[in-house]
Design a protein around this motif. Structure first.
Motif, PDB file in Angstrom:
ATOM      1  N   GLN A   1      -2.322  -0.635 -13.570  1.00 57.00           N
ATOM      2  CA  GLN A   1      -1.328  -1.660 -13.290  1.00 57.00           C
ATOM      3  C   GLN A   1      -0.077  -0.858 -12.952  1.00 57.00           C
ATOM      4  OE1 GLN A   1      -2.955  -4.398 -12.920  1.00 57.00           O
ATOM      5  NE2 GLN A   1      -1.978  -5.709 -14.406  1.00 57.00           N
ATOM      6  N   TYR A   2       0.625  -1.235 -11.914  1.00 57.86           N
ATOM      7  CA  TYR A   2       1.821  -0.483 -11.554  1.00 57.86           C
ATOM      8  C   TYR A   2       2.885  -1.416 -11.007  1.00 57.86           C
ATOM      9  CZ  TYR A   2       0.110  -0.770  -6.739  1.00 57.86           C
ATOM     10  OH  TYR A   2      -0.335  -1.223  -5.523  1.00 57.86           O
ATOM     11  N   ASP A   3       4.091  -0.906 -11.043  1.00 55.25           N
ATOM     12  CA  ASP A   3       5.230  -1.605 -10.454  1.00 55.25           C
ATOM     13  C   ASP A   3       6.198  -0.538  -9.971  1.00 55.25           C
ATOM     14  OD1 ASP A   3       6.817  -3.671  -9.556  1.00 55.25           O
ATOM     15  OD2 ASP A   3       7.419  -4.351 -11.542  1.00 55.25           O
ATOM     16  N   PHE A   4       7.134  -0.941  -9.158  1.00 52.18           N
ATOM     17  CA  PHE A   4       8.085   0.020  -8.612  1.00 52.18           C
ATOM     18  C   PHE A   4       9.427  -0.661  -8.398  1.00 52.18           C
ATOM     19  CE2 PHE A   4       6.256  -2.137  -5.009  1.00 52.18           C
ATOM     20  CZ  PHE A   4       7.335  -2.362  -4.176  1.00 52.18           C
ATOM     21  N   GLN A   5      10.433   0.181  -8.250  1.00 54.13           N
ATOM     22  CA  GLN A   5      11.757  -0.294  -7.882  1.00 54.13           C
ATOM     23  C   GLN A   5      12.317   0.686  -6.871  1.00 54.13           C
ATOM     24  OE1 GLN A   5      14.482  -0.923 -11.146  1.00 54.13           O
ATOM     25  NE2 GLN A   5      16.250  -0.930  -9.805  1.00 54.13           N
ATOM     26  N   ILE A   6      12.798   0.169  -5.768  1.00 58.51           N
ATOM     27  CA  ILE A   6      13.447   1.014  -4.771  1.00 58.51           C
ATOM     28  C   ILE A   6      14.868   1.268  -5.263  1.00 58.51           C
ATOM     29  CG2 ILE A   6      14.238   1.205  -2.384  1.00 58.51           C
ATOM     30  CD1 ILE A   6      11.864  -0.682  -1.640  1.00 58.51           C
TER      31      ILE A   6
ATOM     32  N   ALA B   1       3.253   3.461 -13.736  1.00 63.20           N
ATOM     33  CA  ALA B   1       1.831   3.111 -13.703  1.00 63.20           C
ATOM     34  C   ALA B   1       1.226   3.336 -15.076  1.00 63.20           C
ATOM     35  CB  ALA B   1       1.097   3.968 -12.671  1.00 63.20           C
ATOM     36  N   VAL B   2       0.293   2.479 -15.444  1.00 61.51           N
ATOM     37  CA  VAL B   2      -0.413   2.604 -16.714  1.00 61.51           C
ATOM     38  C   VAL B   2      -1.880   2.263 -16.473  1.00 61.51           C
ATOM     39  CG1 VAL B   2       0.060   0.233 -17.453  1.00 61.51           C
ATOM     40  CG2 VAL B   2      -0.386   1.959 -19.175  1.00 61.51           C
ATOM     41  N   LYS B   3      -2.774   2.947 -17.179  1.00 63.58           N
ATOM     42  CA  LYS B   3      -4.192   2.622 -17.056  1.00 63.58           C
ATOM     43  C   LYS B   3      -4.440   1.225 -17.608  1.00 63.58           C
ATOM     44  CE  LYS B   3      -6.753   6.864 -16.981  1.00 63.58           C
ATOM     45  NZ  LYS B   3      -7.779   7.649 -17.684  1.00 63.58           N
ATOM     46  N   GLN B   4      -5.262   0.459 -16.917  1.00 61.54           N
ATOM     47  CA  GLN B   4      -5.525  -0.927 -17.311  1.00 61.54           C
ATOM     48  C   GLN B   4      -6.064  -1.064 -18.731  1.00 61.54           C
ATOM     49  OE1 GLN B   4      -7.951  -2.295 -14.067  1.00 61.54           O
ATOM     50  NE2 GLN B   4      -6.170  -2.912 -12.856  1.00 61.54           N
ATOM     51  N   PRO B   5      -7.021  -0.229 -19.170  1.00 63.21           N
ATOM     52  CA  PRO B   5      -7.513  -0.401 -20.546  1.00 63.21           C
ATOM     53  C   PRO B   5      -6.398  -0.296 -21.592  1.00 63.21           C
ATOM     54  CG  PRO B   5      -8.984   1.035 -19.322  1.00 63.21           C
ATOM     55  CD  PRO B   5      -7.790   0.796 -18.447  1.00 63.21           C
ATOM     56  N   GLU B   6      -5.424   0.574 -21.353  1.00 62.45           N
ATOM     57  CA  GLU B   6      -4.329   0.725 -22.318  1.00 62.45           C
ATOM     58  C   GLU B   6      -3.485  -0.535 -22.393  1.00 62.45           C
ATOM     59  OE1 GLU B   6      -2.090   4.373 -21.938  1.00 62.45           O
ATOM     60  OE2 GLU B   6      -3.900   5.448 -21.346  1.00 62.45           O
ATOM     61  N   ILE B   7      -3.168  -1.119 -21.256  1.00 63.44           N
ATOM     62  CA  ILE B   7      -2.337  -2.320 -21.253  1.00 63.44           C
ATOM     63  C   ILE B   7      -3.130  -3.516 -21.768  1.00 63.44           C
ATOM     64  CG2 ILE B   7      -2.702  -3.105 -18.873  1.00 63.44           C
ATOM     65  CD1 ILE B   7       0.668  -2.958 -20.558  1.00 63.44           C
ATOM     66  N   TYR B   8      -4.410  -3.594 -21.410  1.00 62.33           N
ATOM     67  CA  TYR B   8      -5.230  -4.719 -21.866  1.00 62.33           C
ATOM     68  C   TYR B   8      -5.409  -4.691 -23.383  1.00 62.33           C
ATOM     69  CZ  TYR B   8      -6.327  -5.563 -16.952  1.00 62.33           C
ATOM     70  OH  TYR B   8      -6.232  -5.827 -15.618  1.00 62.33           O
ATOM     71  N   GLN B   9      -5.512  -3.508 -23.959  1.00 57.91           N
ATOM     72  CA  GLN B   9      -5.643  -3.378 -25.409  1.00 57.91           C
ATOM     73  C   GLN B   9      -4.401  -3.960 -26.099  1.00 57.91           C
ATOM     74  OE1 GLN B   9      -6.163   0.682 -26.579  1.00 57.91           O
ATOM     75  NE2 GLN B   9      -6.339   0.210 -28.741  1.00 57.91           N
TER      76      GLN B   9
END
Length: 193
Positions: free
Chosen positions: A24-29, A48-56
């Protein structure tokens, strides 16, 4: 932002150590007006973060029947707290340090925008390890007794200073990198610890 959003999906794997499909990722200009030679560049903050980490983490809240409105990284939460408590700092470049058990986060905000963040692999447990080794201590309880002493021994002070010297070198490296490599970098005027 929309053009960049679609382009970053194809380019992201150049900048993160795992597959884009797993994140999952996001950005800011941050800046769009950077000129370097004949090239026009922009400065972008990418998280950016790995999906399993955020889903946990999200599962914990879902199991409690709570809805999550925002997930943020600790460095940004700390920066937001500093800005909330000291709104005047939005006018100057500032630094912040958050020392944890295993690592320390060092960040720099310029006019309220995060422009540099680094996790330094040094924390409280590193200081404890140095103390145990240099003072030949066997257990954590003997270290606690020593730490709570009203007059720490010169050996204790020397061990703490030795551990912090290692951290100071890493911090200097971070500051040098920031000043040498970040376009438009200004020296920080205030450091929150």
């Amino acid at each position: 932002r929309e053009e960049f959003s679609s382009a970053i999906g194809y380019e992201i794997e150049k900048y993160i150590p795992f597959k884009a499909s797993e994140t999952q990722y996001d950005f800011q200009i941050l800046r769009e007006d950077i000129t370097k030679g004949d090239s026009e560049l922009m400065s972008v903050l990418l998280v950016a973060v790995k999906q399993p980490e955020i889903y946990q983490i999200l599962r914990i809240f879902q199991n409690a029947d709570l809805q999550v409105g925002l997930v943020d990284i600790s460095a940004f939460a700390l920066a937001n707290s500093v800005e909330y408590l000291h709104p005047e700092i939005k006018q100057i470049p500032i630094g912040f340090l958050d020392m944890g058990a295993e690592s320390t986060t060092f960040g720099i905000l310029s006019r309220g925008d995060p422009i540099f963040i680094r996790d330094i692999p040094f924390g409280g447990t590193d200081i404890m390890r140095v103390l145990k080794r240099k003072l030949n201590l066997e257990s954590d309880s003997s270290l606690t007794t020593l730490k709570n002493s009203p007059n720490p021994s010169p050996e204790y002070q020397e061990a703490v200073e030795s551990a912090l010297a290692t951290f100071a070198k890493e911090l200097k490296l971070s500051l040098s990198y920031y000043l040498d490599r970040v376009t438009g970098a200004e020296p920080i005027e205030c450091l929150f610890i």
